[in-house]
Design an enzyme around this catalytic site. Structure first.
Site, PDB file in Angstrom:
ATOM      1  N   PHE A 256       0.854  -1.192   0.000  1.00 15.14           N
ATOM      2  CA  PHE A 256       0.000   0.000   0.000  1.00 15.14           C
ATOM      3  C   PHE A 256       0.893   1.246   0.000  1.00 15.14           C
ATOM      4  CE2 PHE A 256      -2.091  -3.391   2.441  1.00 15.14           C
ATOM      5  CZ  PHE A 256      -3.277  -3.550   1.755  1.00 15.14           C
ATOM      6  N   ASP A 278       1.195  -1.127  -4.895  1.00  8.16           N
ATOM      7  CA  ASP A 278      -0.069  -0.406  -4.704  1.00  8.16           C
ATOM      8  C   ASP A 278      -0.998  -0.793  -5.853  1.00  8.16           C
ATOM      9  OD1 ASP A 278      -0.881   2.337  -2.952  1.00  8.16           O
ATOM     10  OD2 ASP A 278      -2.065   2.001  -4.763  1.00  8.16           O
ATOM     11  N   ALA A 308      -3.127  -6.027  -3.095  1.00  2.53           N
ATOM     12  CA  ALA A 308      -2.256  -6.483  -2.016  1.00  2.53           C
ATOM     13  C   ALA A 308      -2.462  -7.963  -1.687  1.00  2.53           C
ATOM     14  CB  ALA A 308      -2.522  -5.642  -0.771  1.00  2.53           C
ATOM     15  N   ASP A 328       0.324  -0.596   5.204  1.00  4.82           N
ATOM     16  CA  ASP A 328      -0.373   0.664   5.528  1.00  4.82           C
ATOM     17  C   ASP A 328      -1.631   0.780   4.669  1.00  4.82           C
ATOM     18  OD1 ASP A 328      -0.990   3.158   6.511  1.00  4.82           O
ATOM     19  OD2 ASP A 328       0.375   4.218   5.177  1.00  4.82           O
ATOM     20  N   CYS A 368      -5.650   3.095   9.805  1.00  2.00           N
ATOM     21  CA  CYS A 368      -6.054   4.508   9.867  1.00  2.00           C
ATOM     22  C   CYS A 368      -7.569   4.625   9.975  1.00  2.00           C
ATOM     23  CB  CYS A 368      -5.524   5.284   8.664  1.00  2.00           C
ATOM     24  SG  CYS A 368      -6.127   4.659   7.092  1.00  2.00           S
TER      25      CYS A 368
HETATM   26  N1  SAH Z   1       1.770   4.265   2.852  1.00  2.00           N
HETATM   27  C1  SAH Z   1       1.323   5.359   2.010  1.00  2.00           C
HETATM   28  C2  SAH Z   1      -0.147   5.670   2.174  1.00  2.00           C
HETATM   29  C3  SAH Z   1      -1.087   4.510   1.897  1.00  2.00           C
HETATM   30  S1  SAH Z   1      -2.710   4.976   1.558  1.00  2.00           S
HETATM   31  C4  SAH Z   1       2.191   6.566   2.252  1.00  2.00           C
HETATM   32  O1  SAH Z   1       3.062   6.518   3.125  1.00  2.00           O
HETATM   33  O2  SAH Z   1       2.016   7.569   1.551  1.00  2.00           O
HETATM   34  C5  SAH Z   1      -3.410   3.474   1.049  1.00  2.00           C
HETATM   35  C6  SAH Z   1      -3.030   3.017  -0.343  1.00  2.00           C
HETATM   36  O3  SAH Z   1      -3.573   1.719  -0.539  1.00  2.00           O
HETATM   37  C7  SAH Z   1      -3.574   3.861  -1.493  1.00  2.00           C
HETATM   38  O4  SAH Z   1      -2.491   4.341  -2.247  1.00  2.00           O
HETATM   39  C8  SAH Z   1      -4.438   2.899  -2.327  1.00  2.00           C
HETATM   40  O5  SAH Z   1      -4.279   3.070  -3.734  1.00  2.00           O
HETATM   41  C9  SAH Z   1      -3.884   1.545  -1.912  1.00  2.00           C
HETATM   42  N2  SAH Z   1      -4.815   0.418  -2.019  1.00  2.00           N
HETATM   43  C10 SAH Z   1      -6.134   0.387  -1.767  1.00  2.00           C
HETATM   44  N3  SAH Z   1      -6.613  -0.862  -1.910  1.00  2.00           N
HETATM   45  C11 SAH Z   1      -5.572  -1.654  -2.274  1.00  2.00           C
HETATM   46  C12 SAH Z   1      -5.431  -3.041  -2.564  1.00  2.00           C
HETATM   47  N4  SAH Z   1      -6.470  -3.860  -2.502  1.00  2.00           N
HETATM   48  N5  SAH Z   1      -4.212  -3.499  -2.876  1.00  2.00           N
HETATM   49  C13 SAH Z   1      -3.143  -2.666  -2.927  1.00  2.00           C
HETATM   50  N6  SAH Z   1      -3.227  -1.355  -2.667  1.00  2.00           N
HETATM   51  C14 SAH Z   1      -4.421  -0.849  -2.336  1.00  2.00           C
END
Ligand code: SAH
Length: 424
Positions: A256, A278, A308, A328, A368
């Protein structure tokens, strides 16, 4: 001004400075003479009084379960210079705690320069419904209430006057304004572009092709127009710095990753390899841009657009393991009624990650979701560890940083929590 009278005893939480008036607490609404309709307007400033006619404060009216958000307790009208004073106070805190370190030639500052910070964190800065993030010379304003939307131009002007480095103010409230509110005006666009006569770097529609902001000496491309939230997740700054401390010689997996915050810190910390994942291809494009900009020679970084759960399953099938994994995810529970499913989601993803950690490795895991509290999250991670059957210890308990303060009278402001686990 319109007056809201509360039912008996419903003034108690306001007397303890909790800033929300729930619709169920209201006995009657007495409109002032200016109204044609039978209810206050969305975002209108109203005065709240107890059943005994005591003045409790003024705030923004809105249709919904939170009917009024109090801006000033004990006042019958907004004090003069209200916006300037609140914004100045918010800025002074960030400055006083040493968060604002403008890039300059001072060698002592090397690697610590910082012009990326949250200026206003809603209730945490006594401005319920308002978020303001600052990226270098640009502030991005996000309204979560109709009242803040109505006041957006006054807010932008006060930011420009109170925050020396800000020259441009962008408005990004398309995802955050309550859908029930029939409010006028654009929800996205520049409020001030090129204040002080400066010609802005930025496109008229908010494109930011060359816009960089610096966090702890690392540069990030910020795309508030197409990006998530205000363009960047400032709230992980301190936790990213902790990853840097643990990254040396490690094979790191950043799940993520969004625009690669944790990945950049891991690379600077001397990681052997970093994999960033991501689901969003746009995010992955930005990770690659950020890595190349900060580490032009890096050959040890790989970025993949993938879901993910599918990614972890595929890596497991190939017997891949890592020394350090960061999880995250986005908020799995946006509302209280989604908490049960969210906890199952946290357990599942954490179990998958714990399985893939080498003996003596480390997991940074976060939630979060405001609706999932610390204890519930810890229980979900505990269940994951037990399910996998590894020996796991907690090294750190992490939370949101100092520019996302929690108003002590408004505990709902606490949302980000994390655990750093040592996995044997
Ligand atoms: N760690 C990042 C913030 C993460 S926000 C930082 O430090 O900036 C959460 C992220 O999860 C988003 O970018 C979103 O695109 C991604 N996301 C949402 N669902 C997901 C999935 N099923 N698999 C992978 N990524 C995902």
């Amino acid at each position: 001004m319109t007056t809201i009278y509360l039912k008996p005893h419903k003034e108690e939480s306001l007397k303890r400075f909790h800033p929300w008036v729930f619709s169920g607490a209201i006995a009657k609404v007495v409109l002032d003479a200016s109204h044609q309709a039978s209810t206050p307007e969305e975002g209108e400033l109203v005065c709240v009084r107890s059943s005994a006619n005591e003045c409790l404060g003024v705030g923004h009216w809105q249709v919904g379960s939170i009917a009024v958000r109090i801006l000033a307790f004990g006042e019958e009208a907004l004090p003069a210079h209200f916006w300037n004073e609140r914004l100045r106070a918010a800025y002074q805190v960030r400055e006083a705690i040493g968060l604002i370190r403008e890039p300059n030639s001072d060698p002592a500052l090397k690697g610590r320069e910082n012009n990326t910070f949250r200026l206003v964190h809603g209730e945490g800065d006594f401005l319920p419904g308002l978020i303001v993030d600052v990226y270098a010379d640009t502030a991005v304003v996000q309204a979560h209430s109709a009242g803040m939307h109505v006041c957006r131009n006054e807010i932008a002007k006060a930011i420009l006057e109170e925050v020396p480095q800000v020259k441009h103010v962008y408005y990004k409230s398309d995802d955050t304004l309550p859908f029930k509110a029939p409010i006028e005006g654009d929800r996205v666009g520049w409020l001030i572009n090129g204040g002080n006569g400066d010609v802005s770097l930025n496109g008229a529609n908010g494109e930011t092709d060359e816009f960089w902001s610096v966090e702890n000496g690392l540069s990030f491309r910020i795309d508030w127009l197409r990006g998530q939230k205000t363009g960047f997740f400032i709230d992980q700054r301190e936790n990213r710095a902790l990853v840097e401390r643990y990254a040396k010689d490690k094979d790191v997996l950043n799940m993520f990753c969004y625009t690669g915050g944790f990945s950049l810190y891991a690379l600077r910390g001397g990681a052997k390899t970093v994999d960033s994942v991501d689901v969003s291809q746009k995010a992955i494009d930005l990770v690659n841009i950020n890595v190349t900009h900060n580490f032009p020679k890096a050959k040890n970084h790989t970025a993949v657009a993938a879901d993910a759960f599918e990614y972890l399953t595929a890596q497991k099938a190939q017997n891949r393991t890592f020394d350090l994994i960061i999880l995250d995810p986005p908020a799995f529970a946006k509302h209280r009624d989604a908490v049960k499913n969210a906890l199952r989601g946290y357990q599942r993803i954490n179990a998958k990650a714990i399985e893939m950690i080498r003996p003596g490795g480390i997991l940074f895991t976060f939630s979060c979701s405001q609706a999932v509290d610390k204890e519930a999250f810890r229980l979900a991670v505990f269940s994951a560890a037990a399910q996998v059957g590894r020996k796991v210890r907690i090294l750190h308990q992490l939370h949101q940083p100092q520019d996302h303060p929690i108003n002590i009278y408004h505990p709902e402001g606490e949302y980000l929590k994390g655990l750093v686990l040592y996995v044997e």
